[in-house]
Write a protein that holds these residues in place. Structure first.
Motif, PDB file in Angstrom:
ATOM      1  N   LYS A  78       0.838  -1.198   0.000  1.00  0.00           N
ATOM      2  CA  LYS A  78       0.000   0.000   0.000  1.00  0.00           C
ATOM      3  C   LYS A  78       0.876   1.253   0.000  1.00  0.00           C
ATOM      4  CE  LYS A  78      -4.040  -2.099   0.247  1.00  0.00           C
ATOM      5  NZ  LYS A  78      -5.088  -1.784   1.221  1.00  0.00           N
ATOM      6  N   CYS A  79       0.267   2.363  -0.405  1.00  0.00           N
ATOM      7  CA  CYS A  79       0.995   3.629  -0.382  1.00  0.00           C
ATOM      8  C   CYS A  79       1.427   3.976   1.042  1.00  0.00           C
ATOM      9  CB  CYS A  79       0.114   4.748  -0.924  1.00  0.00           C
ATOM     10  SG  CYS A  79      -0.305   4.610  -2.671  1.00  0.00           S
ATOM     11  N   ALA A  80       2.574   4.591   1.145  1.00  0.00           N
ATOM     12  CA  ALA A  80       3.115   4.979   2.449  1.00  0.00           C
ATOM     13  C   ALA A  80       2.508   6.304   2.882  1.00  0.00           C
ATOM     14  CB  ALA A  80       4.633   5.067   2.391  1.00  0.00           C
ATOM     15  N   ASP A  81       1.223   6.245   3.248  1.00  0.00           N
ATOM     16  CA  ASP A  81       0.468   7.399   3.742  1.00  0.00           C
ATOM     17  C   ASP A  81       0.083   7.114   5.186  1.00  0.00           C
ATOM     18  OD1 ASP A  81       0.555   8.065   1.049  1.00  0.00           O
ATOM     19  OD2 ASP A  81      -1.602   8.382   0.833  1.00  0.00           O
ATOM     20  N   PHE A  82       0.609   7.887   6.135  1.00  0.00           N
ATOM     21  CA  PHE A  82       0.296   7.633   7.534  1.00  0.00           C
ATOM     22  C   PHE A  82       0.632   8.857   8.371  1.00  0.00           C
ATOM     23  CE2 PHE A  82       4.481   5.853   6.528  1.00  0.00           C
ATOM     24  CZ  PHE A  82       5.299   6.436   7.479  1.00  0.00           C
ATOM     25  N   ARG A 100       6.922  10.526   1.918  1.00  0.00           N
ATOM     26  CA  ARG A 100       7.582  11.822   2.122  1.00  0.00           C
ATOM     27  C   ARG A 100       7.043  12.481   3.382  1.00  0.00           C
ATOM     28  NH1 ARG A 100       6.425  17.094  -1.697  1.00  0.00           N
ATOM     29  NH2 ARG A 100       8.038  18.495  -0.868  1.00  0.00           N
ATOM     30  N   VAL A 101       7.926  12.922   4.265  1.00  0.00           N
ATOM     31  CA  VAL A 101       7.503  13.622   5.476  1.00  0.00           C
ATOM     32  C   VAL A 101       7.062  15.035   5.090  1.00  0.00           C
ATOM     33  CG1 VAL A 101       8.205  14.490   7.729  1.00  0.00           C
ATOM     34  CG2 VAL A 101       9.058  12.270   6.935  1.00  0.00           C
ATOM     35  N   VAL A 102       5.788  15.331   5.331  1.00  0.00           N
ATOM     36  CA  VAL A 102       5.260  16.648   4.961  1.00  0.00           C
ATOM     37  C   VAL A 102       4.859  17.477   6.179  1.00  0.00           C
ATOM     38  CG1 VAL A 102       4.535  15.939   2.654  1.00  0.00           C
ATOM     39  CG2 VAL A 102       2.955  15.655   4.576  1.00  0.00           C
ATOM     40  N   VAL A 103       4.695  16.826   7.337  1.00  0.00           N
ATOM     41  CA  VAL A 103       4.496  17.514   8.612  1.00  0.00           C
ATOM     42  C   VAL A 103       5.493  16.943   9.601  1.00  0.00           C
ATOM     43  CG1 VAL A 103       2.927  17.871  10.562  1.00  0.00           C
ATOM     44  CG2 VAL A 103       2.044  17.996   8.225  1.00  0.00           C
ATOM     45  N   ARG A 104       6.219  17.809  10.252  1.00  0.00           N
ATOM     46  CA  ARG A 104       7.207  17.377  11.241  1.00  0.00           C
ATOM     47  C   ARG A 104       7.016  18.220  12.494  1.00  0.00           C
ATOM     48  NH1 ARG A 104      11.337  17.999   8.341  1.00  0.00           N
ATOM     49  NH2 ARG A 104      11.685  15.845   7.690  1.00  0.00           N
ATOM     50  N   GLU A 105       6.897  17.578  13.643  1.00  0.00           N
ATOM     51  CA  GLU A 105       6.678  18.250  14.923  1.00  0.00           C
ATOM     52  C   GLU A 105       5.476  19.193  14.854  1.00  0.00           C
ATOM     53  OE1 GLU A 105      10.350  20.039  16.084  1.00  0.00           O
ATOM     54  OE2 GLU A 105      11.351  18.125  16.441  1.00  0.00           O
ATOM     55  N   GLY A 106       4.446  18.735  14.166  1.00  0.00           N
ATOM     56  CA  GLY A 106       3.198  19.472  14.115  1.00  0.00           C
ATOM     57  C   GLY A 106       3.148  20.634  13.147  1.00  0.00           C
TER      58      GLY A 106
END
Length: 451
Positions: free
Chosen positions: A379-383, A421-427
């Motif tokens: 599955k896509c890595a969406d989490f 891809r990390v699109v939010v980090r530490e809120g």
């Protein structure tokens, strides 16, 4: 090749077919896909994160929004209006839309969605003022800047006030012009491939703002191109009376007569279906996007979600337009959904985990996606990730699968990942400058509302 590895995740709520909740496992992603999930994986990655104390959930999937409404939120003059009067008043503002308003409102709305764990957004855009530019292109530009997975809609209206509809003449279009642009939008923006970051849906606005001819022609056109169909339906009793007066049929019967039922169709709201109609939705696999906060704010009613789930009607969750919600948080929608149905259905209401599945697996089904909605290899890595050590979660850790709906999460998630891809980090968003975007949005909104 890009790769991401999160080691020793405290808990993974997979939402898979077996409803697995995994403890102390690693999650390995490669080129946007989950490749492995389990304890002590042998993999290494370009980016590695420590998952101890973190709860991991599939990305939430929003199945109905109107992002352009971000810039008509919290207006005192419409706060106490119900749907028909509310729409009539706001069309006078919305007729001033252009590409910059749409781009910036989309950045704001989808930015908020990402910060609250949503990784896929379907937007129902149906207001196309004359000479406004490529509004769908502006939305896609915003989605790509943020890194969110987006489903665009070529919405439409062809009945203005002079025809018995609600919108002014300046935002409706002839049927031929609409259908021509539907083809253009599909050919320009629809990517049917697995893992697609952008797709297109055909979405005439509602039975009281579009003609029978537009609905009739949209259905075979969508099926010719392999895209889905969406509209508002059974949101209010006013709509029901409108259809009975003008067509002599209830809304669902009318839509079914035009080819608008089946597993490639989903409706927003679906509050006022009767028993027979619920069974027909289940029989045909026609879906419903549940928008509890919007339904409450506009005093539209309570959708019969427990009965729908019992019958097997496909149901997803959605925030709806920001002017009828005043926010874009799927996490807030989860908790309100849970509490609303506890209030109205008691023991028959969905559990906290069932509401989470509605917002993940259920929403993915409405969009026709089998590559998102759960956490499993392939599955896509969406989490998204939540630090269980937060003060507001102390004493709430017995069931991470239920907690987002039962207790709720105040504030942003810790991390959001879309297609690896990390699109939010530490809120905080890490793909755009939040402060600069907010400043630009405020200035644009002031100018727009003063037109």
């Amino acid at each position: 090749m890009s790769s991401l590895l999160i080691r020793h995740l405290d808990t993974v709520v997979t939402c898979d077919d077996r409803d697995q909740v995994l403890r102390d496992v690693d999650l390995y992603c490669e080129d946007g896909w989950i490749r492995a999930l389990g304890p002590n994986l042998p993999h290494t990655a370009q980016t590695e994160l420590d998952g101890r104390h973190l709860w991991c959930y599939p990305g939430l999937i929003n199945t109905h929004h109107h992002l352009y409404q971000i810039f008509s939120r919290n207006l005192p003059q419409v706060q106490n209006l119900e749907l028909f009067d509310w729409l009539t008043a706001l069309y006078e503002i919305w007729k001033g839309l252009d590409t910059e308003v749409v781009r910036l409102s989309s950045l704001v709305g989808m930015g908020e969605l990402l910060k609250h764990g949503c990784t896929t957004c379907f937007d129902h855009h149906y207001v196309f003022p004359q000479n406004a530019g490529d509004l769908l292109g502006a939305q896609l530009e915003a989605a790509q800047a943020l890194g969110i997975r987006m489903v665009l809609s070529r919405g439409s209206m062809d009945l203005s006030r002079k025809d018995g509809g609600l919108p002014p003449d300046s935002v409706v279009q002839p049927v031929d012009e609409i259908l021509h642009d539907c083809v253009r939008a599909i050919e320009a923006y629809h990517d049917p491939a697995p893992g697609s970051m952008h797709q297109v849906v055909l979405a005439p606005c509602s039975p009281f703002s579009v003609s029978e001819e537009l609905l009739r022609q949209s259905a075979p056109l969508a099926r010719q191109y392999g895209v889905r169909l969406h509209t508002h339906l059974c949101e209010t009793k006013d709509e029901e009376r409108y259809m009975l007066d003008r067509k002599g049929m209830r809304p669902l019967e009318y839509m079914a007569s035009l080819g608008w039922t089946g597993p490639d169709v989903w409706y927003a709201h679906g509050i006022h279906f009767n028993d027979e109609e619920l069974r027909e939705l289940a029989r045909t696999g026609t879906g419903v996007a549940h928008c509890p906060i919007s339904n409450m704010k506009l005093a539209s009613g309570v959708a019969r979600i427990p009965e729908m789930l019992e019958l097997g009607v496909p149901v997803g969750l959605a925030v709806d337009g920001s002017a009828s919600n005043d926010g874009s948080s799927m996490l807030e929608e989860l908790r309100v959904c849970y509490l609303l149905h506890r209030l109205t259905s008691s023991a028959a209401a969905p559990s906290g985990y069932q509401v989470l599945k509605m917002a993940t697996r259920g929403s993915a089904r409405l969009l026709g996606r089998t590559d998102i909605g759960s956490l499993e290899a392939g599955k896509c890595a969406d989490f998204f990730l939540v630090d269980s050590r937060r003060l507001e979660l102390a004493g709430a850790g017995e069931s991470p699968a239920d907690v987002l709906a039962t207790v709720g999460l105040r504030g942003p998630v810790d991390t959001t990942v879309v297609h690896g891809r990390v699109v939010v980090r530490e809120g905080a968003l890490c793909t755009v400058d939040e402060a600069k975007t907010a400043q630009q949005a405020r200035a644009c909104c002031r100018a727009y509302l003063s037109r």
